[in-house]
Write a protein that holds these residues in place. Structure first.
Motif, PDB file in Angstrom:
ATOM      1  N   ILE A   6     -32.474 -41.609  55.579  1.00 50.73           N
ATOM      2  CA  ILE A   6     -31.432 -40.601  55.388  1.00 50.73           C
ATOM      3  C   ILE A   6     -32.082 -39.360  54.785  1.00 50.73           C
ATOM      4  CG2 ILE A   6     -29.317 -39.947  54.158  1.00 50.73           C
ATOM      5  CD1 ILE A   6     -28.536 -42.893  54.089  1.00 50.73           C
ATOM      6  N   VAL A   7     -31.848 -38.220  55.422  1.00 46.57           N
ATOM      7  CA  VAL A   7     -32.302 -36.941  54.885  1.00 46.57           C
ATOM      8  C   VAL A   7     -31.068 -36.130  54.513  1.00 46.57           C
ATOM      9  CG1 VAL A   7     -33.588 -34.812  55.324  1.00 46.57           C
ATOM     10  CG2 VAL A   7     -34.353 -36.964  56.360  1.00 46.57           C
ATOM     11  N   LEU A   8     -31.008 -35.686  53.270  1.00 48.18           N
ATOM     12  CA  LEU A   8     -29.907 -34.823  52.828  1.00 48.18           C
ATOM     13  C   LEU A   8     -30.309 -33.377  53.116  1.00 48.18           C
ATOM     14  CD1 LEU A   8     -28.778 -36.481  49.479  1.00 48.18           C
ATOM     15  CD2 LEU A   8     -28.194 -37.071  51.838  1.00 48.18           C
ATOM     16  N   PRO A  44     -31.507 -46.558  61.798  1.00 50.07           N
ATOM     17  CA  PRO A  44     -31.401 -45.230  62.375  1.00 50.07           C
ATOM     18  C   PRO A  44     -32.053 -44.181  61.478  1.00 50.07           C
ATOM     19  CG  PRO A  44     -29.340 -45.760  61.312  1.00 50.07           C
ATOM     20  CD  PRO A  44     -30.227 -46.982  61.198  1.00 50.07           C
ATOM     21  N   LEU A  45     -32.187 -43.006  62.049  1.00 52.55           N
ATOM     22  CA  LEU A  45     -32.695 -41.844  61.343  1.00 52.55           C
ATOM     23  C   LEU A  45     -31.527 -40.871  61.230  1.00 52.55           C
ATOM     24  CD1 LEU A  45     -35.147 -40.493  60.132  1.00 52.55           C
ATOM     25  CD2 LEU A  45     -35.817 -39.759  62.407  1.00 52.55           C
ATOM     26  N   VAL A  46     -31.022 -40.697  60.008  1.00 52.71           N
ATOM     27  CA  VAL A  46     -29.771 -39.984  59.761  1.00 52.71           C
ATOM     28  C   VAL A  46     -30.042 -38.693  59.000  1.00 52.71           C
ATOM     29  CG1 VAL A  46     -27.507 -40.149  58.635  1.00 52.71           C
ATOM     30  CG2 VAL A  46     -28.569 -42.206  59.622  1.00 52.71           C
ATOM     31  N   VAL A  47     -29.396 -37.623  59.423  1.00 48.10           N
ATOM     32  CA  VAL A  47     -29.433 -36.377  58.668  1.00 48.10           C
ATOM     33  C   VAL A  47     -28.004 -36.048  58.266  1.00 48.10           C
ATOM     34  CG1 VAL A  47     -29.987 -33.922  58.658  1.00 48.10           C
ATOM     35  CG2 VAL A  47     -31.478 -35.526  59.868  1.00 48.10           C
ATOM     36  N   VAL A  48     -27.796 -35.864  56.978  1.00 49.81           N
ATOM     37  CA  VAL A  48     -26.488 -35.464  56.465  1.00 49.81           C
ATOM     38  C   VAL A  48     -26.535 -33.953  56.268  1.00 49.81           C
ATOM     39  CG1 VAL A  48     -24.741 -35.790  54.684  1.00 49.81           C
ATOM     40  CG2 VAL A  48     -26.281 -37.689  55.286  1.00 49.81           C
ATOM     41  N   GLY A  49     -25.790 -33.259  57.106  1.00 47.21           N
ATOM     42  CA  GLY A  49     -25.774 -31.800  57.078  1.00 47.21           C
ATOM     43  C   GLY A  49     -25.337 -31.298  58.434  1.00 47.21           C
ATOM     44  N   ALA A  73     -22.907 -36.946  49.921  1.00 44.92           N
ATOM     45  CA  ALA A  73     -23.727 -36.913  51.131  1.00 44.92           C
ATOM     46  C   ALA A  73     -24.375 -38.276  51.372  1.00 44.92           C
ATOM     47  CB  ALA A  73     -24.778 -35.823  51.021  1.00 44.92           C
ATOM     48  N   LEU A  74     -24.874 -38.901  50.327  1.00 48.57           N
ATOM     49  CA  LEU A  74     -25.453 -40.236  50.463  1.00 48.57           C
ATOM     50  C   LEU A  74     -24.418 -41.217  50.992  1.00 48.57           C
ATOM     51  CD1 LEU A  74     -27.550 -42.469  50.062  1.00 48.57           C
ATOM     52  CD2 LEU A  74     -26.870 -42.541  47.645  1.00 48.57           C
ATOM     53  N   ALA A  75     -23.202 -41.168  50.456  1.00 48.70           N
ATOM     54  CA  ALA A  75     -22.139 -42.064  50.927  1.00 48.70           C
ATOM     55  C   ALA A  75     -21.897 -41.872  52.420  1.00 48.70           C
ATOM     56  CB  ALA A  75     -20.856 -41.829  50.124  1.00 48.70           C
ATOM     57  N   LEU A  90     -34.364 -39.115  51.394  1.00 47.22           N
ATOM     58  CA  LEU A  90     -35.210 -37.949  51.142  1.00 47.22           C
ATOM     59  C   LEU A  90     -34.365 -36.682  51.125  1.00 47.22           C
ATOM     60  CD1 LEU A  90     -38.215 -38.583  53.576  1.00 47.22           C
ATOM     61  CD2 LEU A  90     -38.088 -39.125  51.127  1.00 47.22           C
ATOM     62  N   ALA A  91     -34.792 -35.735  50.318  1.00 42.91           N
ATOM     63  CA  ALA A  91     -34.226 -34.397  50.369  1.00 42.91           C
ATOM     64  C   ALA A  91     -34.811 -33.685  51.584  1.00 42.91           C
ATOM     65  CB  ALA A  91     -34.578 -33.629  49.098  1.00 42.91           C
ATOM     66  N   GLY A  92     -34.114 -32.687  52.061  1.00 37.84           N
ATOM     67  CA  GLY A  92     -34.581 -31.922  53.204  1.00 37.84           C
ATOM     68  C   GLY A  92     -35.414 -30.718  52.822  1.00 37.84           C
ATOM     69  N   ASP A  93     -35.946 -30.679  51.598  1.00 37.45           N
ATOM     70  CA  ASP A  93     -36.730 -29.510  51.157  1.00 37.45           C
ATOM     71  C   ASP A  93     -38.048 -29.897  50.482  1.00 37.45           C
ATOM     72  OD1 ASP A  93     -35.794 -30.529  48.751  1.00 37.45           O
ATOM     73  OD2 ASP A  93     -34.984 -28.637  48.026  1.00 37.45           O
ATOM     74  N   LEU A  94     -38.664 -30.968  50.979  1.00 33.66           N
ATOM     75  CA  LEU A  94     -39.889 -31.493  50.381  1.00 33.66           C
ATOM     76  C   LEU A  94     -41.093 -31.172  51.261  1.00 33.66           C
ATOM     77  CD1 LEU A  94     -38.489 -35.031  49.477  1.00 33.66           C
ATOM     78  CD2 LEU A  94     -38.770 -33.081  47.923  1.00 33.66           C
ATOM     79  N   PRO A  95     -41.830 -30.097  50.977  1.00 30.86           N
ATOM     80  CA  PRO A  95     -42.929 -29.712  51.862  1.00 30.86           C
ATOM     81  C   PRO A  95     -44.110 -30.688  51.877  1.00 30.86           C
ATOM     82  CG  PRO A  95     -42.943 -28.357  49.895  1.00 30.86           C
ATOM     83  CD  PRO A  95     -41.674 -29.168  49.854  1.00 30.86           C
ATOM     84  N   GLY A  96     -44.283 -31.475  50.833  1.00 30.85           N
ATOM     85  CA  GLY A  96     -45.441 -32.362  50.745  1.00 30.85           C
ATOM     86  C   GLY A  96     -45.159 -33.813  51.076  1.00 30.85           C
TER      87      GLY A  96
END
Length: 182
Positions: A6-8, A44-49, A73-75, A90-96
């Motif tokens: 899950i990516v927020l 699955p590969l989920v994006v919340v947004g 969002a996690l829910a 994972l957050a959607g703003d992690l460059p590393g």
């Protein structure tokens, strides 16, 4: 072991003047593409947004009231992972963030641990970089998840800390943060 990802990726990015942070490009890839690549093998590969073009194979979902925080969002994301025994969040703003990060987090789920989170250089737990037993996540969610804190939501769980390697736990919250990666 199979796992869901899950990516927020639906935050307001107030400190970035509302820019779509997951679409910021770092070293040739959007932040969202980097998070999805780190979750290689997740099903699955989920994006919340909000749905964005160019990401095949992603399940898109939104919280009932967008903008009500990461627990809501996690829910929403958990509603789409089915019976996956492990969920990587994972957050959607992690460059590393990288695939090896996710592998180390998943390896941290030993014994009776409910989750494993990255520990940054300052010794702080990074709640949006972790691997969790899906049942523990579901059990920790409050009945009304809107505007709740992840730290408080996860506070009663048994958590392993995985020391972050250089840059893994950094996020992009401000224009200055992004300037370091352009």
């Amino acid at each position: 072991m199979t796992f869901a990802g899950i990516v927020l990726a639906g935050g307001a990015a107030r400190r970035m003047s509302g820019v779509d942070k997951p679409e910021l490009v770092v070293r040739g890839s959007s932040l969202l593409a980097r998070a999805l690549a780190a979750l290689a093998g997740a099903r699955p590969l989920v994006v919340v947004g909000p749905a964005r073009p160019g990401y095949p194979g992603v399940v898109w979902t939104r919280e009932p009231v967008p903008g009500t925080g990461p627990v809501a969002a996690l829910a929403a994301g958990l509603g789409t992972v089915g019976d996956a025994p492990v969920t990587v969040l994972l957050a959607g703003d992690l460059p590393g963030i990288r695939e090896s990060t996710v592998e180390r987090l998943r390896a941290g789920l030993t014994g009776d641990v409910d989750g494993a989170v990255l520990l940054d250089a300052a010794g702080e737990r990074q709640w949006l970089a972790g691997a969790w037993r899906t049942a523990a996540l579901r059990g920790a969610l409050p009945e009304a998840p809107e505007n709740r804190s992840l730290r408080r939501t996860f506070g009663g769980l048994r958590i392993a800390e995985v020391v972050a390697e250089q840059g893994e736990a950094e996020d992009i919250d401000t224009p200055e943060d992004w300037a370091r990666y352009r």
